[in-house]
Design an enzyme around this catalytic site. Sequence first.
Site, PDB file in Angstrom:
ATOM      1  N   CYS A 168      10.260  -3.465  25.571  1.00  0.00           N
ATOM      2  CA  CYS A 168      11.438  -1.818  25.044  1.00  0.00           C
ATOM      3  C   CYS A 168      11.847  -2.874  23.386  1.00  0.00           C
ATOM      4  CB  CYS A 168      12.722  -2.017  25.530  1.00  0.00           C
ATOM      5  SG  CYS A 168      13.270  -1.436  25.215  1.00  0.00           S
TER       6      CYS A 168
ATOM      7  N   CYS B 156      14.877  -2.484  22.274  1.00  0.00           N
ATOM      8  CA  CYS B 156      16.125  -2.906  22.848  1.00  0.00           C
ATOM      9  C   CYS B 156      16.051  -4.785  22.041  1.00  0.00           C
ATOM     10  CB  CYS B 156      15.984  -3.482  24.314  1.00  0.00           C
ATOM     11  SG  CYS B 156      15.566  -1.916  25.077  1.00  0.00           S
ATOM     12  N   ASP B 157      14.742  -5.126  22.804  1.00  0.00           N
ATOM     13  CA  ASP B 157      14.566  -6.761  22.069  1.00  0.00           C
ATOM     14  C   ASP B 157      13.885  -7.231  20.608  1.00  0.00           C
ATOM     15  OD1 ASP B 157      15.244  -6.953  24.537  1.00  0.00           O
ATOM     16  OD2 ASP B 157      13.436  -7.472  25.489  1.00  0.00           O
TER      17      ASP B 157
END
Length: 354
Positions: A161, A164-165
């Site tokens: 992801c 997200c990261d």
Amino acid sequence: MKAEKLVIIGSGPSGYTAAIYAARAELKPVVFTGVESGGQLMYTNEVENFPGFPEGVVGPKFMMGLRSQSERFGAEIKDVHVTAVDFSERPFKLWTHLPDGENIETYKNGSPKEVAATIEKVKKDEPDMLAESIIISTGATAIRLGVPGEKKFFGQGVSSCAVCDAAFYKDKNVFVIGGGDSAMEDTMALTKFVSKVTIIHRRDSFRASKIMVDRVLKNKKVTVLWNSELKEIQGEHGVKKVIITTDGKDKEYASDGVFLAIGHRPVTNIFQGQLELLKSGYVLTRRTLTEQGLEKATKALDDKKNIQFPTMTSVKGVFAAGDVVDIRYKQAVTAAGMGCEAALDAERWLENQE
Ligand code: NAP
């Protein structure tokens, strides 16, 4: 056996949010968490994009919070896997046990044929629970490559992801695997932070939409290794190197991170033949973002032309929410929102049955 009012299958942000809403509506929901209780966020280090957490929150801590919040209002949580369902009549039937000699791993890694054979054996016994309504929130899993180092460094340099990261990779040198829209989107998300992104694609052209490909190829931080496959990920406490095979030859590259973008697989093997699924395996509801979803929605209009029970599947009384339905957004916050919608739909639908 008395039927439960509502059973929720799955325990990611959508399942627990549905449980919070349903419990507050006094439906006494039963939540089957599955063997991987908590879903994909249990493998995420820091969640920084869920509104209300200005400092971010560690994935497992966030999921435990959702779990205790739903328990506080009376949700009953069972840490077991649903092994078979029968949606052919109401009350719906659920099984949670396995006959002797059968293994839960079959549901995770078995072929569709193996899963179907296990389900057939399970259904020879009496069901373990009956339910007047169901919310499916079994989520999706990011497809992994299965190369050496991938499992070891997952969450420590290997991610599925980028949205997200990406922010954790400021000025780093990272690799993205895949050639679809997700790979392009992940690459663009990463370019905002990293110094260099190398896309590894197994063919000599991308399958992603042209507009996204053009945007990626124009970016000076992006390099593409065509006809290439990731062979191995190496490191110590985090990722340090990757070995890439290009046109049959192996080469070592320094790397700080690897982002897998080779697609997601919805977790729907126990629902095969029980309700309508998209070809890709996602559960079809009246809010599915495809032509089929649009058709279902059009057929479910009330006299004011509003869609009735948008989260309802092809089976009346069975609702679905979160990544198991979501072919596009796949975010914790969108999953939670859908879980709320499914609980409100189930509550209203149950009222109409009385
Ligand atoms: P996808 O379209 O299925 O693409 C997967 C990519 O991974 C393909 O390029 C595929 O290569 C590659 N791949 C698959 N298995 C592999 C393996 N074992 N080793 C190496 N490479 C492998 O998946 P997606 O990109 O996640 O997209 C899924 C759906 O969501 C699509 O319909 C997409 O359009 C949509 N989506 C839309 C947006 C957007 O509109 N903003 C964003 C993301 C996703 P091949 O090309 O060689 O098969």
